[in-house]
Write an enzyme that holds these catalytic residues in place. Structure first.
Site, mmCIF file in Angstrom:
data_model
loop_
_atom_site.group_PDB
_atom_site.id
_atom_site.type_symbol
_atom_site.label_atom_id
_atom_site.label_comp_id
_atom_site.label_asym_id
_atom_site.label_seq_id
_atom_site.Cartn_x
_atom_site.Cartn_y
_atom_site.Cartn_z
ATOM 1 N N HIS A 1 -5.194 -12.101 9.102
ATOM 2 C CA HIS A 1 -5.968 -9.795 8.776
ATOM 3 C C HIS A 1 -6.046 -9.769 9.425
ATOM 4 O O HIS A 1 -7.213 -10.080 10.131
ATOM 5 C CB HIS A 1 -6.929 -10.026 7.246
ATOM 6 C CG HIS A 1 -6.982 -8.999 5.856
ATOM 7 N ND1 HIS A 1 -5.473 -8.668 5.331
ATOM 8 C CD2 HIS A 1 -7.474 -7.187 6.738
ATOM 9 C CE1 HIS A 1 -6.216 -7.677 4.907
ATOM 10 N NE2 HIS A 1 -7.041 -6.673 5.830
ATOM 11 N N GLU B 1 -3.896 -1.884 5.005
ATOM 12 C CA GLU B 1 -4.535 -3.394 6.646
ATOM 13 C C GLU B 1 -4.772 -2.543 7.564
ATOM 14 O O GLU B 1 -5.384 -2.423 8.276
ATOM 15 C CB GLU B 1 -3.826 -4.458 6.733
ATOM 16 C CG GLU B 1 -4.254 -5.229 7.604
ATOM 17 C CD GLU B 1 -3.695 -6.447 7.778
ATOM 18 O OE1 GLU B 1 -4.272 -7.250 8.319
ATOM 19 O OE2 GLU B 1 -2.864 -6.730 6.424
ATOM 20 N N ASN C 1 3.845 -7.219 4.618
ATOM 21 C CA ASN C 1 3.334 -8.838 3.895
ATOM 22 C C ASN C 1 3.196 -8.627 2.832
ATOM 23 O O ASN C 1 3.086 -9.936 3.100
ATOM 24 C CB ASN C 1 1.353 -8.492 4.875
ATOM 25 C CG ASN C 1 1.228 -8.495 6.498
ATOM 26 O OD1 ASN C 1 2.385 -9.212 7.359
ATOM 27 N ND2 ASN C 1 0.221 -8.260 7.374
ATOM 28 N N THR C 2 2.675 -7.848 1.843
ATOM 29 C CA THR C 2 3.331 -7.738 0.754
ATOM 30 C C THR C 2 3.638 -9.032 0.192
ATOM 31 O O THR C 2 3.456 -9.684 -0.612
ATOM 32 C CB THR C 2 3.034 -6.901 -0.563
ATOM 33 O OG1 THR C 2 1.753 -5.636 0.044
ATOM 34 C CG2 THR C 2 2.828 -7.157 -1.723
ATOM 35 N N GLY D 1 0.748 -15.230 -0.888
ATOM 36 C CA GLY D 1 1.062 -15.661 -2.416
ATOM 37 C C GLY D 1 0.635 -15.220 -3.470
ATOM 38 O O GLY D 1 0.682 -15.922 -4.188
ATOM 39 N N ALA E 1 0.935 -1.508 0.274
ATOM 40 C CA ALA E 1 0.071 0.098 0.122
ATOM 41 C C ALA E 1 0.807 1.016 0.208
ATOM 42 O O ALA E 1 0.500 2.136 -0.574
ATOM 43 C CB ALA E 1 -0.467 0.551 1.410
ATOM 44 N N ARG F 1 -13.142 -17.866 4.476
ATOM 45 C CA ARG F 1 -12.481 -18.441 5.336
ATOM 46 C C ARG F 1 -13.176 -18.446 7.099
ATOM 47 O O ARG F 1 -12.109 -19.397 8.244
ATOM 48 C CB ARG F 1 -11.143 -17.679 5.160
ATOM 49 C CG ARG F 1 -10.608 -17.112 4.025
ATOM 50 C CD ARG F 1 -9.751 -15.705 4.185
ATOM 51 N NE ARG F 1 -8.642 -16.202 2.582
ATOM 52 C CZ ARG F 1 -7.936 -15.146 2.293
ATOM 53 N NH1 ARG F 1 -7.141 -14.587 2.505
ATOM 54 N NH2 ARG F 1 -6.819 -16.046 1.242
#
Length: 599
Positions: A536, A565, A185-186, A190, A158, A426
């Site tokens: 998350h 986030e 985290n990026t 995945g 971000a 999830r």
């Protein structure tokens, strides 16, 4: 008079003779030599690191560590790089094993130190002496001050999207990143990025629309997300892909359904993990003047002038840092998944989260939220914490996950029985997993997922590597696989048979599953263990569709934007898989553009 002169000459002669004798004596007896610290030479050693063996080469002369090199490793690109670059240099610079580990790469750091220690033992080094921490001789540290147009807090996806976009809109930018590397985290993700993409989806005969994407996102979060923010997300997702491609990033031609994504619209980058995003931004920064990045620099406080944010106070390795902003500040410091105290403070949904690992990097501790709330920003949805059923049993990370997509795998518990719709939300899957023995499950796939043992998973790990590491198991038959993973063979066979029948019919099965592709009927079969993990945090700073930060009365806080986030209100109670990378790109771009246009 003559006798006095004669006496003086005699005395001088005696002194000279004594001096010469003393000098000769010293010269005839060699000085005591300092004992050598090392046996000169080059030594190698191997130890276990995060993803496998790590090898080092250490060169010493009799008194000095001359060079330390990591000559081979299997660590994750981007994540371990700072440790591999800095730890060897620190050992040489400080001539010590008592060097600081690198935040976010402590396992790799420790492995390097262990391997170097073993190499130095071969050189007959005094290891205990080398482990003594040397005193800091740098003295007092000075405050550094900068002035720029836009300050971005956070060097993840971000933050870098905001930085690049602000620069594209004519602003000078400075990025503050508290970790020793970019990526957040990026870079650990995945890489799945949701977007409605008629060009790719039509080739796979996938029907999709902005309306369907909006509905699934809104309802998938129990209608708790802000409709206007969701609309902005789903409409901006594909333009975000086009923008990234314009910067040089590549995506695969086929889309897929990512875990908890509910529909096949996830785009997979050609590069492993999330490295494609970070490499794309890093290349832009390197190729263009006007964006400065300060690593190892932790933002501490937002600076105010009346009711406007005008800069950031931070702390770096060399001392305090003050950054004045001519236009605006963007908070993109991520969520709080790695902050156990904060997630327990806000958790209202799950059992105690103290002993649950996380997929997040160590820097995801909610710093941006605390700073924003400190100047009156409103925080929303903080109780909405997402867990995944896909954590590594040892670390909680996503790595090692053998699934390739939702359609081609099933989950079974320790008894070999299925227990949930593997295409569900999830939170639904994780709650069902928590009700199983030891909150543990096996992911089951077959040759459809791994045509060869060189085939990689979504984290660039081959199935051969995972088998070698004991993180996956293989059987030529289901019975053989059941024996290796210690589950009831009859139950496992029945679970697969019932799944295959549902695939043939193409109708919802006993668990309500509707996402199917191939049957599990092509040996060899593979299994990989998974547990719940914190993934998350949907709550965070409240923003509007311009990414402007709002206070508790709904008013705009001048000069302050937020993205990624660190924000709340977009995903509601549950985030669809594949929506995070779309979110950070869409709102990172919006924040960067509007920050650059501030007066």
């Amino acid at each position: 008079m003559k006798s006095n002169r004669k006496a003086k000459r005699i005395i001088s002669a005696v002194l000279c003779i004594m001096l010469v004798a003393l000098t000769a004596a010293c010269g005839s007896q060699p000085a005591e030599e300092t004992a050598a610290m090392f046996k000169a030479g080059t030594y190698t050693a191997t130890t276990d690191a995060h993803n496998g063996e790590l090898n080092v080469e250490v060169t010493v002369d009799e008194n000095t560590i001359k060079e330390v090199k990591v000559i081979e490793h299997k660590e994750s690109p981007g994540i371990s790089d700072p440790a591999i670059e800095r730890i060897p240099k620190a050992i040489v610079d400080e001539q010590s094993l008592a060097v600081d580990t690198i935040s976010g790469a402590t396992v790799t750091s420790d492995a390097i130190i262990v391997a170097v220690t073993e190499a130095l033992k071969q050189a007959d080094a005094d290891i205990e002496a080398l482990k003594v921490k040397k005193e800091d001789e740098k003295g007092s540290k000075e405050t550094k001050e900068y002035t720029t147009d836009v300050v971005v807090i956070g060097g993840g996806g971000a933050g870098l999207a905001a930085a690049v976009t602000a620069h594209e809109n004519g602003a000078e930018v400075l990025v503050l990143e508290k970790m020793p590397r970019l990526g957040g985290n990026t870079i650990l993700s995945g890489g799945a990025y949701n977007a409605v993409d008629p060009g790719r989806q039509s080739k796979q005969e996938i029907e999709d629309s902005i309306e369907k994407y909006y509905t699934q996102t809104y309802e998938g979060g129990d209608k708790a997300g802000n409709p206007e923010l969701i609309k902005t997300l789903v409409e901006g997702a594909y333009p975000g892909i086009e923008w990234l491609e314009g910067l040089g990033m590549e995506f695969n031609d086929e889309v897929f359904t990512v875990l908890g994504g509910l529909w096949p619209r996830a785009h997979k980058p050609s590069a492993p993990l999330g490295t494609g995003f970070i490499d794309t931004y890093s290349n832009y920064i390197e190729e263009n003047d006007g964006i400065e990045v300060l690593l190892d620099t932790e933002a501490k406080e937002l600076m105010m002038d009346d009711d406007r944010v005008v800069g950031v106070k931070a702390r770096g390795i060399e001392g305090d840092v003050i950054v004045n902003s001519n236009k605006a500040v963007v908070i993109a410091a991520g969520g709080f998944g790695a902050n156990v105290e904060m997630r327990n403070q806000y958790n209202e949904i799950w059992p105690d989260l103290t002993n649950i690992n996380t997929t997040n990097h160590p820097g995801a501790t909610g710093d941006g939220l605390v700073m924003a709330e400190g100047i009156g920003a409103n925080l929303v949805g903080m109780e909405n914490i997402q867990l995944l059923p896909m954590g590594d049993p040892e670390t909680g990370s996503l790595s090692g996950n053998i699934e390739q997509g939702v359609e081609n795998r099933i989950f079974v518990n320790k008894s070999g029985n299925r227990f949930v719709d593997e295409g569900a939300r999830r939170d639904v899957m994780t709650q069902a997993l928590m009700e199983q023995e030891d909150s543990f499950m096996w992911v089951i796939v077959d040759k459809h997922s791994y045509p060869t043992e060189d085939t990689t998973n979504n984290f660039n790990e081959t199935i051969a590597e995972l088998l070698e590491q004991g993180r996956a198991y293989k059987g030529e038959t289901l019975e053989e696989l059941a024996e290796k993973i210690d589950v009831d063979a009859d139950n496992l066979v029945k679970s697969v048979e019932e799944f295959n029948k549902a695939v043939e019919k193409g109708e919802p099965d006993a668990f309500g599953r509707t996402l199917f592709a191939d049957k599990l009927d092509a040996p060899p079969y593979y299994a990989g263990g998974r547990v719940p993990t914190v993934h998350h945090t949907m709550g965070g700073i409240e923003i509007n569709t311009k990414a402007q930060v709002l206070d508790k009365d709904g008013n705009i806080i001048s000069g302050l934007y937020a993205a990624g986030e660190a924000t709340g209100g977009i995903h509601g109670t549950n985030r669809l898989g594949g929506n995070a990378l779309a979110d950070i790109t869409v709102f990172g771009r919006i924040a960067g553009e509007n920050a650059a246009k501030e007066k």
